[in-house]
Design a protein around this motif. Sequence first.
Motif, PDB file in Angstrom:
ATOM      1  N   ARG A  37       0.822  -1.219   0.000  1.00 26.13           N
ATOM      2  CA  ARG A  37       0.000   0.000   0.000  1.00 26.13           C
ATOM      3  C   ARG A  37       0.858   1.271   0.000  1.00 26.13           C
ATOM      4  NH1 ARG A  37      -3.159  -3.368  -1.315  1.00 26.13           N
ATOM      5  NH2 ARG A  37      -5.098  -3.905  -0.309  1.00 26.13           N
ATOM      6  N   LEU A  38       2.136   1.104   0.310  1.00 25.31           N
ATOM      7  CA  LEU A  38       3.060   2.244   0.289  1.00 25.31           C
ATOM      8  C   LEU A  38       4.059   2.092  -0.862  1.00 25.31           C
ATOM      9  CD1 LEU A  38       3.787   2.597   4.121  1.00 25.31           C
ATOM     10  CD2 LEU A  38       2.225   3.960   2.727  1.00 25.31           C
ATOM     11  N   SER A  39       3.661   1.382  -1.904  1.00 26.87           N
ATOM     12  CA  SER A  39       4.575   1.120  -3.012  1.00 26.87           C
ATOM     13  C   SER A  39       4.570   2.251  -4.034  1.00 26.87           C
ATOM     14  CB  SER A  39       4.226  -0.212  -3.685  1.00 26.87           C
ATOM     15  OG  SER A  39       2.920  -0.156  -4.209  1.00 26.87           O
ATOM     16  N   LYS A  40       5.557   2.236  -4.887  1.00 26.82           N
ATOM     17  CA  LYS A  40       5.782   3.282  -5.886  1.00 26.82           C
ATOM     18  C   LYS A  40       4.521   3.566  -6.700  1.00 26.82           C
ATOM     19  CE  LYS A  40       8.952   4.464  -9.650  1.00 26.82           C
ATOM     20  NZ  LYS A  40       9.423   5.728  -9.172  1.00 26.82           N
ATOM     21  N   GLY A  41       4.207   4.859  -6.812  1.00 25.21           N
ATOM     22  CA  GLY A  41       3.087   5.294  -7.631  1.00 25.21           C
ATOM     23  C   GLY A  41       1.774   5.458  -6.892  1.00 25.21           C
ATOM     24  N   ARG A  42       1.688   4.948  -5.659  1.00 20.85           N
ATOM     25  CA  ARG A  42       0.450   5.079  -4.892  1.00 20.85           C
ATOM     26  C   ARG A  42       0.292   6.507  -4.388  1.00 20.85           C
ATOM     27  NH1 ARG A  42      -3.079   0.496  -3.402  1.00 20.85           N
ATOM     28  NH2 ARG A  42      -1.931  -1.296  -4.132  1.00 20.85           N
ATOM     29  N   ALA A  43      -0.881   7.078  -4.570  1.00 21.70           N
ATOM     30  CA  ALA A  43      -1.162   8.416  -4.045  1.00 21.70           C
ATOM     31  C   ALA A  43      -1.563   8.292  -2.582  1.00 21.70           C
ATOM     32  CB  ALA A  43      -2.279   9.072  -4.847  1.00 21.70           C
ATOM     33  N   LEU A  44      -1.034   9.171  -1.761  1.00 24.55           N
ATOM     34  CA  LEU A  44      -1.390   9.179  -0.343  1.00 24.55           C
ATOM     35  C   LEU A  44      -2.515  10.190  -0.150  1.00 24.55           C
ATOM     36  CD1 LEU A  44       2.115   9.070   1.354  1.00 24.55           C
ATOM     37  CD2 LEU A  44       0.641   7.183   0.685  1.00 24.55           C
ATOM     38  N   THR A  45      -3.732   9.686  -0.011  1.00 19.61           N
ATOM     39  CA  THR A  45      -4.881  10.584   0.085  1.00 19.61           C
ATOM     40  C   THR A  45      -5.578  10.525   1.438  1.00 19.61           C
ATOM     41  OG1 THR A  45      -6.244   8.872  -0.909  1.00 19.61           O
ATOM     42  CG2 THR A  45      -5.349  10.533  -2.403  1.00 19.61           C
ATOM     43  N   ASP A  46      -5.402   9.427   2.161  1.00 21.50           N
ATOM     44  CA  ASP A  46      -6.084   9.237   3.438  1.00 21.50           C
ATOM     45  C   ASP A  46      -5.071   9.065   4.564  1.00 21.50           C
ATOM     46  OD1 ASP A  46      -7.599   8.498   5.614  1.00 21.50           O
ATOM     47  OD2 ASP A  46      -8.621   6.831   4.613  1.00 21.50           O
ATOM     48  N   PRO A  47      -4.830  10.122   5.357  1.00 20.89           N
ATOM     49  CA  PRO A  47      -3.836  10.034   6.430  1.00 20.89           C
ATOM     50  C   PRO A  47      -4.067   8.859   7.382  1.00 20.89           C
ATOM     51  CG  PRO A  47      -4.536  12.299   6.152  1.00 20.89           C
ATOM     52  CD  PRO A  47      -5.430  11.455   5.281  1.00 20.89           C
ATOM     53  N   LYS A  48      -5.319   8.557   7.720  1.00 21.47           N
ATOM     54  CA  LYS A  48      -5.598   7.461   8.645  1.00 21.47           C
ATOM     55  C   LYS A  48      -5.140   6.119   8.076  1.00 21.47           C
ATOM     56  CE  LYS A  48      -9.306   9.463  11.423  1.00 21.47           C
ATOM     57  NZ  LYS A  48      -8.398  10.391  11.964  1.00 21.47           N
ATOM     58  N   GLN A  49      -5.300   5.920   6.766  1.00 21.88           N
ATOM     59  CA  GLN A  49      -4.834   4.684   6.146  1.00 21.88           C
ATOM     60  C   GLN A  49      -3.307   4.626   6.166  1.00 21.88           C
ATOM     61  OE1 GLN A  49      -6.467   4.064   2.229  1.00 21.88           O
ATOM     62  NE2 GLN A  49      -7.814   2.495   3.051  1.00 21.88           N
ATOM     63  N   VAL A  50      -2.658   5.759   5.893  1.00 21.98           N
ATOM     64  CA  VAL A  50      -1.196   5.813   5.926  1.00 21.98           C
ATOM     65  C   VAL A  50      -0.715   5.479   7.334  1.00 21.98           C
ATOM     66  CG1 VAL A  50       0.829   7.294   5.653  1.00 21.98           C
ATOM     67  CG2 VAL A  50      -1.045   7.450   4.010  1.00 21.98           C
ATOM     68  N   PHE A  51      -1.359   6.060   8.362  1.00 28.28           N
ATOM     69  CA  PHE A  51      -0.989   5.758   9.750  1.00 28.28           C
ATOM     70  C   PHE A  51      -1.101   4.258  10.006  1.00 28.28           C
ATOM     71  CE2 PHE A  51      -2.422  10.110  11.709  1.00 28.28           C
ATOM     72  CZ  PHE A  51      -1.421  10.743  11.004  1.00 28.28           C
ATOM     73  N   SER A  52      -2.189   3.671   9.554  1.00 26.16           N
ATOM     74  CA  SER A  52      -2.421   2.247   9.767  1.00 26.16           C
ATOM     75  C   SER A  52      -1.328   1.404   9.117  1.00 26.16           C
ATOM     76  CB  SER A  52      -3.792   1.864   9.205  1.00 26.16           C
ATOM     77  OG  SER A  52      -3.992   0.484   9.300  1.00 26.16           O
ATOM     78  N   LEU A  70       9.214   8.874   0.679  1.00 26.98           N
ATOM     79  CA  LEU A  70       9.607   9.845  -0.347  1.00 26.98           C
ATOM     80  C   LEU A  70       8.483   9.988  -1.358  1.00 26.98           C
ATOM     81  CD1 LEU A  70      12.902   8.012  -0.421  1.00 26.98           C
ATOM     82  CD2 LEU A  70      12.902  10.470  -0.059  1.00 26.98           C
ATOM     83  N   LEU A  71       8.117  11.237  -1.666  1.00 24.68           N
ATOM     84  CA  LEU A  71       6.955  11.508  -2.510  1.00 24.68           C
ATOM     85  C   LEU A  71       7.303  12.406  -3.696  1.00 24.68           C
ATOM     86  CD1 LEU A  71       4.558  12.385   0.449  1.00 24.68           C
ATOM     87  CD2 LEU A  71       4.840  10.161  -0.644  1.00 24.68           C
ATOM     88  N   ASP A  72       6.514  12.269  -4.761  1.00 27.81           N
ATOM     89  CA  ASP A  72       6.705  13.142  -5.927  1.00 27.81           C
ATOM     90  C   ASP A  72       5.866  14.414  -5.757  1.00 27.81           C
ATOM     91  OD1 ASP A  72       4.053  12.529  -6.657  1.00 27.81           O
ATOM     92  OD2 ASP A  72       4.639  11.191  -8.301  1.00 27.81           O
ATOM     93  N   THR A  73       5.782  15.230  -6.798  1.00 26.92           N
ATOM     94  CA  THR A  73       5.078  16.512  -6.700  1.00 26.92           C
ATOM     95  C   THR A  73       3.574  16.353  -6.479  1.00 26.92           C
ATOM     96  OG1 THR A  73       4.905  16.574  -9.103  1.00 26.92           O
ATOM     97  CG2 THR A  73       6.733  17.803  -8.109  1.00 26.92           C
ATOM     98  N   ARG A  74       3.034  15.187  -6.841  1.00 24.68           N
ATOM     99  CA  ARG A  74       1.599  14.936  -6.641  1.00 24.68           C
ATOM    100  C   ARG A  74       1.345  14.065  -5.413  1.00 24.68           C
ATOM    101  NH1 ARG A  74      -0.176  13.016 -12.336  1.00 24.68           N
ATOM    102  NH2 ARG A  74      -2.152  12.653 -11.276  1.00 24.68           N
ATOM    103  N   HIS A  75       2.359  13.971  -4.554  1.00 28.49           N
ATOM    104  CA  HIS A  75       2.300  13.204  -3.301  1.00 28.49           C
ATOM    105  C   HIS A  75       2.009  11.722  -3.532  1.00 28.49           C
ATOM    106  CE1 HIS A  75       1.493  17.196  -1.029  1.00 28.49           C
ATOM    107  NE2 HIS A  75       2.689  17.137  -1.562  1.00 28.49           N
ATOM    108  N   ARG A  76       2.558  11.216  -4.624  1.00 26.59           N
ATOM    109  CA  ARG A  76       2.535   9.774  -4.866  1.00 26.59           C
ATOM    110  C   ARG A  76       3.846   9.209  -4.335  1.00 26.59           C
ATOM    111  NH1 ARG A  76       1.239  10.357 -11.102  1.00 26.59           N
ATOM    112  NH2 ARG A  76       3.213  11.388 -10.741  1.00 26.59           N
ATOM    113  N   VAL A  77       3.794   7.985  -3.855  1.00 28.93           N
ATOM    114  CA  VAL A  77       4.965   7.349  -3.256  1.00 28.93           C
ATOM    115  C   VAL A  77       6.034   7.089  -4.315  1.00 28.93           C
ATOM    116  CG1 VAL A  77       5.816   5.303  -2.052  1.00 28.93           C
ATOM    117  CG2 VAL A  77       3.586   6.265  -1.437  1.00 28.93           C
TER     118      VAL A  77
END
Length: 165
Positions: A37-52, A70-77
């Motif tokens: 779920r934290l792999s390359k290209g995934r957008a981080l949109t839900d902080p609670k899921q990221v915390f989990s 590490l994130l790109d300009t669109r906050h993708r992993v």
Amino acid sequence: MKYHKLKAGEMTGTYVMESPVTEADILRMAQQLAMSRLSKGRALTDPKQVFSHLQTLLQYHEHEVFALLLLDTRHRVISFQELFRGTLDSASVYPREVVKIALEHNAAAVILVHNHPSGNPEPSQADRSLTYTLKEALNLIGVRTLDHIIVGSDGCVSLAEQGYL
């Protein structure tokens, strides 16, 4: 999922066990799923899921681990990297190495992450000071520090939510 006892079920998001599993197997599978779920290209949109996901990855370490998301300009992993391992209650974190990794991956933004093996995710004064130091170092090279998340078995604390960023 690359685990021999687990295969995808007929419905999306479901899995079927091919044989009995141990508690250690379940933890390993949960960590593999969190990592995917934290792999390359995934957008981080839900902080609670990221915390989990971060809690699943880091809460069981018996020593402190400092990592970078590490994130790109669109906050993708771009990448999730464990950088430093420490002792029961501290880890030495070197700003030069953090900056180097951010530049190597051409990151536009980062989320700092570390665990507290005690289980209590409340930030210490040293955590707040480190956050400020790393944010300043990363600012100099044009990399935004979006958050510093501290993981414990009791949950996660966001220093951004607490106003330290």
